[in-house]
Design a protein around this motif. Structure first.
Motif, mmCIF file in Angstrom:
data_model
loop_
_atom_site.group_PDB
_atom_site.id
_atom_site.type_symbol
_atom_site.label_atom_id
_atom_site.label_comp_id
_atom_site.label_asym_id
_atom_site.label_seq_id
_atom_site.Cartn_x
_atom_site.Cartn_y
_atom_site.Cartn_z
ATOM 1 N N PRO A 115 0.830 -1.212 0.000
ATOM 2 C CA PRO A 115 0.000 0.000 0.000
ATOM 3 C C PRO A 115 0.861 1.257 0.000
ATOM 4 O O PRO A 115 2.037 1.230 0.400
ATOM 5 C CB PRO A 115 -0.809 -0.128 1.295
ATOM 6 N N ASP A 116 0.256 2.342 -0.445
ATOM 7 C CA ASP A 116 0.945 3.638 -0.435
ATOM 8 C C ASP A 116 0.876 4.298 0.938
ATOM 9 O O ASP A 116 1.739 5.097 1.295
ATOM 10 C CB ASP A 116 0.317 4.576 -1.473
ATOM 11 N N VAL A 117 -0.181 3.988 1.685
ATOM 12 C CA VAL A 117 -0.374 4.630 2.984
ATOM 13 C C VAL A 117 -1.176 3.703 3.891
ATOM 14 O O VAL A 117 -2.032 2.933 3.421
ATOM 15 C CB VAL A 117 -1.077 6.009 2.830
ATOM 16 N N LEU A 118 -0.867 3.753 5.198
ATOM 17 C CA LEU A 118 -1.640 3.043 6.220
ATOM 18 C C LEU A 118 -2.419 4.085 7.013
ATOM 19 O O LEU A 118 -1.875 5.138 7.353
ATOM 20 C CB LEU A 118 -0.716 2.279 7.168
ATOM 21 N N ILE A 138 6.270 2.643 5.257
ATOM 22 C CA ILE A 138 5.076 3.222 4.645
ATOM 23 C C ILE A 138 4.527 4.297 5.583
ATOM 24 O O ILE A 138 4.440 4.080 6.792
ATOM 25 C CB ILE A 138 4.007 2.130 4.410
ATOM 26 N N PRO A 139 4.162 5.472 5.050
ATOM 27 C CA PRO A 139 3.652 6.530 5.930
ATOM 28 C C PRO A 139 2.371 6.115 6.655
ATOM 29 O O PRO A 139 1.515 5.432 6.084
ATOM 30 C CB PRO A 139 3.411 7.710 4.991
ATOM 31 N N LEU A 140 2.269 6.548 7.912
ATOM 32 C CA LEU A 140 1.100 6.249 8.746
ATOM 33 C C LEU A 140 0.268 7.508 8.939
ATOM 34 O O LEU A 140 0.789 8.570 9.290
ATOM 35 C CB LEU A 140 1.540 5.709 10.115
ATOM 36 N N VAL A 141 -1.030 7.363 8.717
ATOM 37 C CA VAL A 141 -2.016 8.393 9.043
ATOM 38 C C VAL A 141 -2.877 7.828 10.169
ATOM 39 O O VAL A 141 -3.153 6.627 10.194
ATOM 40 C CB VAL A 141 -2.885 8.726 7.807
ATOM 41 N N LEU A 435 -7.856 13.002 0.494
ATOM 42 C CA LEU A 435 -6.811 12.690 -0.485
ATOM 43 C C LEU A 435 -5.818 13.840 -0.631
ATOM 44 O O LEU A 435 -4.627 13.628 -0.867
ATOM 45 C CB LEU A 435 -7.437 12.346 -1.832
ATOM 46 N N SER A 436 -6.299 15.072 -0.466
ATOM 47 C CA SER A 436 -5.388 16.221 -0.558
ATOM 48 C C SER A 436 -4.401 16.227 0.607
ATOM 49 O O SER A 436 -3.301 16.773 0.494
ATOM 50 C CB SER A 436 -6.184 17.531 -0.578
ATOM 51 N N VAL A 437 -4.801 15.612 1.732
ATOM 52 C CA VAL A 437 -3.926 15.537 2.903
ATOM 53 C C VAL A 437 -2.895 14.425 2.757
ATOM 54 O O VAL A 437 -1.723 14.597 3.110
ATOM 55 C CB VAL A 437 -4.766 15.340 4.195
ATOM 56 N N ILE A 438 -3.308 13.263 2.230
ATOM 57 C CA ILE A 438 -2.381 12.131 2.199
ATOM 58 C C ILE A 438 -1.552 12.055 0.908
ATOM 59 O O ILE A 438 -0.496 11.427 0.888
ATOM 60 C CB ILE A 438 -3.097 10.786 2.433
ATOM 61 N N ARG A 439 -2.005 12.709 -0.155
ATOM 62 C CA ARG A 439 -1.277 12.611 -1.421
ATOM 63 C C ARG A 439 0.171 13.108 -1.307
ATOM 64 O O ARG A 439 1.097 12.468 -1.821
ATOM 65 C CB ARG A 439 -2.031 13.375 -2.521
ATOM 66 N N PRO A 440 0.410 14.256 -0.632
ATOM 67 C CA PRO A 440 1.808 14.711 -0.499
ATOM 68 C C PRO A 440 2.694 13.721 0.257
ATOM 69 O O PRO A 440 3.906 13.672 0.025
ATOM 70 C CB PRO A 440 1.673 16.028 0.278
#
Length: 709
Positions: A115-118, A138-141, A435-440
């Motif tokens: 995955p691109d993000v968790l 992998i970046p974590l949100v 998506l605007s928050v996690i895309r960067p």
């Protein structure tokens, strides 16, 4: 983009969610399923997988044992083994989270791509997400949904002992997991700015620059403007039996029966305004009830107050208060109010978000709401209503009347509400912002600065400062400012409490007027009420505790003709406090105490500010309330700075606390404390005297983090 959501506990499936089945199957389970589904509909998302715990248990549906469930072409639920197969409450899962994490890692490595993000939800998933983020790079949100530090305060307020909180809820493990997650997550998503400042701000690894506000989405297939058929609904028929003129505009209030929701004040505002009664009916939907007498204490108290307020103002035929409503009838209520040309009102003392305001707006219903917390964001975004001071009943009535009277403005507010919800609070809008928050993070176009993560040594907030209000915090704006700055700088190290003789409403309005932030503990009514931040949770156990041997009517009768005593206004009285003006040239505290004792009334008699006399239950006072809080929170009296000015503060200052008598004109009331070596008498008045005492006691010596600030 390929996104993995992690939500470990509860019963999660894509259809017929068992919302309310237990404490673990509520708003969070609904949110993660709807988020997964909404993300799957966005063209910028290739795949979204919601990972949760697999449950194999004959006591629950077999759906929860299915490893894979398709939500849509691009969204699915995958259930992963987590320790025992049977269904367990979330507090029992801590020892199994490493097992779940290892199984998730094996699952992800078996897939065609990583995955691109968790995105973790709640503390348990945050713990898992932190491990996976470190292992996979992998970046974590993270979304907390609720936080352990606040939960602990709420549990303490409900009367559960600290030892029980640990054994039942494992709250320390939860808080530690939240700290770990805050140190790892590159983005933390919250519902409001207030949540960032007042809740996350208490954590050591608080990094506000990593936090983003994204309001939850609203289901617009359920909440939409009137269609014409709502007037024939069973709910419409149910309301008609209460109302003489059912076709008048409707003022609608919808909340659980909780003192913080301030419903009684709304009824008082309506009852005190003949013009508002002429203009509209009032509809109060305060949960579901069968027999009020059999309800839990807090709900029973609020509903009883509601009925008494209705009777006091003789609002029969003008006010509806239905006993039952189904979840699907909530939207019908909004549409009924909208079709009548009415208004939705949320008069709560504190409102972290305000989901009902968004639902009402989506149904084309203008809103009037408290100026605290989430409603300020909602009305700023949607421009569909007005903010009110929930403690100003006259202004509340005037604002409601204003909305109802101007039909042109009403239509504009209704239209803007519908448009605003679609723009800011719909699921498509939520996903775009998300998506605007996690895309960067995925594209690595935004630099993530990492703080020097360092935990405070010792116990979290093992110091406290308690101060009275009048002639202490209030009276000098110049010295109040540096005091508040000092409190903010050390907010992680100390518990801040205010103890006042004022009632709750009076105290809150005073704090607001002087721009004093809500304290962690608010003791009001000379120690007869205790409320905890951030949601003004009342300590109901304290109320039961002080009720011991209290006979308010007997005390009132004994003092009715006592010379030198005059009853204070009704607004100063409460269930646990009788308040008088006393002329000390005619009456004496000693005589009053002797009279009450001779008549077997064991009470506390308190004289303050040279004229006020309060009679309280024998177990109630500011000092006793302070010590109750010390026991609840676990802060030592030896590390508690207490600032007082009058006789009402005497028992707070005595004992093992670090006492300071702040210079003022009523020092004679505390003259006997001058012989106690441990109590400091400041040379400066007001808040400057408290700052002087901080220096005298070297109060912040142990708070290295706060000192650095």
């Amino acid at each position: 983009m390929y996104i993995v959501l992690i939500s470990v506990h509860g019963l999660i499936r894509g259809h017929d969610l068992e919302l309310g089945r237990d404490a673990d199957t509520g708003g969070q389970t609904k949110y993660v399923v709807e988020l997964a589904r909404a993300l799957g509909e966005h063209p910028g998302v290739e795949q979204v997988v919601l990972l949760t715990r697999r449950v194999v248990d004959s006591q629950v549906s077999a759906d929860y044992a299915e490893v894979f469930e398709l939500l849509s072409d691009k969204a699915s639920i995958v259930r992963i083994a987590c320790g025992e197969d049977k269904y367990l409450r979330k507090e029992m899962l801590w020892d199994s989270l490493e097992n779940f994490s290892d199984n998730v890692l094996a699952y992800l490595k078996s897939q065609p791509r990583m995955p691109d993000v968790l995105h973790s939800h709640y503390a348990d998933a945050g713990y898992v997400g932190s491990r996976l983020s470190h292992q996979l790079g992998i970046p974590l949100v993270h979304t907390g949904h609720s936080l352990g530090r606040n939960k602990r305060q709420q549990l303490l307020a409900s009367g559960i002992k600290r030892s029980e909180i640990e054994s039942i809820y494992h709250i320390s493990r939860r808080i530690e997991a939240e700290e770990t997650t805050l140190g790892t997550a590159e983005r933390v998503i919250t519902s409001t700015q207030q949540e960032i400042e007042q809740q996350y701000g208490l954590y050591d690894f608080y990094q506000p620059e990593r936090m983003r506000v994204i309001s939850p989405g609203t289901d617009l297939t359920q909440f939409f403007p009137p269609q014409g058929d709502e007037k024939k609904s069973p709910m419409a028929m149910a309301l008609k039996r209460y109302l003489k003129q059912p076709n008048k505009p409707m003022i609608l209030a919808l909340s659980r029966p909780d003192p913080k929701k301030n419903i009684v004040a709304l009824i008082e505002a309506y009852g005190g305004s003949p013009a508002l009664q002429q203009a509209a009916n009032l509809v109060i939907v305060a949960g579901n009830r069968d027999d009020i007498q059999e309800m839990e204490t807090v709900s029973k108290g609020v509903l009883t107050e509601i009925l008494l307020a209705i009777d006091k103002h003789d609002l029969y035929g003008k006010l509806a208060y239905p006993k039952h409503h189904k979840p699907q009838e909530v939207a019908v209520l909004y549409r009924l109010a909208a079709s009548s040309g009415g208004v939705f009102v949320n008069p709560a003392l504190t409102e972290p978000f305000g989901l009902t305001l968004i639902e009402a707006a989506a149904c084309g219903l203008p809103i009037v709401a408290t100026e605290d917390g989430g409603p300020t964001d909602i009305i700023r975004n949607c421009q569909n209503g007005h903010l009110i001071n929930p403690l100003d009943k006259a202004a509340m009535a005037d604002t409601l009347l204003q909305v109802l009277a101007d039909k042109v403005a009403w239509r504009r507010l209704a239209r803007k509400g519908v448009e605003g919800v679609r723009r800011f609070y719909s699921w498509p809008a939520h996903v775009e912002r998300y998506l605007s928050v996690i895309r960067p993070l995925v594209e690595k176009t935004e630099l993530i600065t990492r703080m020097n993560l360092q935990r405070r040594s010792g116990t979290f907030r093992n110091q406290a400062i308690f101060a009275s209000l009048d002639l202490n915090l209030l009276g000098d704006k110049v010295s109040l400012a540096p005091f508040l700055q000092t409190m903010q700088a050390h907010r992680k190290a100390i518990i801040f409490g205010i103890a006042t003789g004022r009632g709750l409403d009076d105290a809150l309005s005073t704090l607001k007027r002087h721009y004093i932030p809500q304290p962690d503990v608010l003791i009001t009514g000379q120690g007869t009420q205790i409320h905890y931040a951030p949601n003004l949770t009342e300590d109901a156990v304290w109320a039961r505790h002080i009720d011991h041997q209290w006979n308010i009517q007997a005390v009132r009768d004994l003092l009715k003709e006592f010379p030198g005593l005059t009853m204070q206004p009704k607004s100063q009285q409460s269930a646990f406090k009788l308040s008088y003006y006393m002329d000390p040239t005619v009456a004496s505290v000693h005589e009053i105490q002797q009279l009450l004792l001779r008549n077997e009334q064991a009470v506390n008699v308190i004289f303050s500010f040279g004229q006020f006399l309060d009679v309280l239950p024998v177990r109630a006072s500011k000092g006793l309330a302070l010590r109750w809080c010390a026991e609840q929170f676990g802060f030592p009296l030896e590390k508690t700075l207490v600032a007082g000015v009058t006789g009402a503060d005497a028992d707070m200052l005595r004992g093992n606390t670090l006492g300071v008598v702040v210079d003022n004109r009523h020092l004679a009331e505390l003259a006997d404390l001058a012989t106690i070596e441990k109590i400091f008498f400041s040379k400066q008045p007001y808040a400057a005297g408290i700052l002087e005492a901080m220096t005298h006691y070297n109060f912040f010596a142990d708070d290295k983090v706060g000192t650095a600030v």
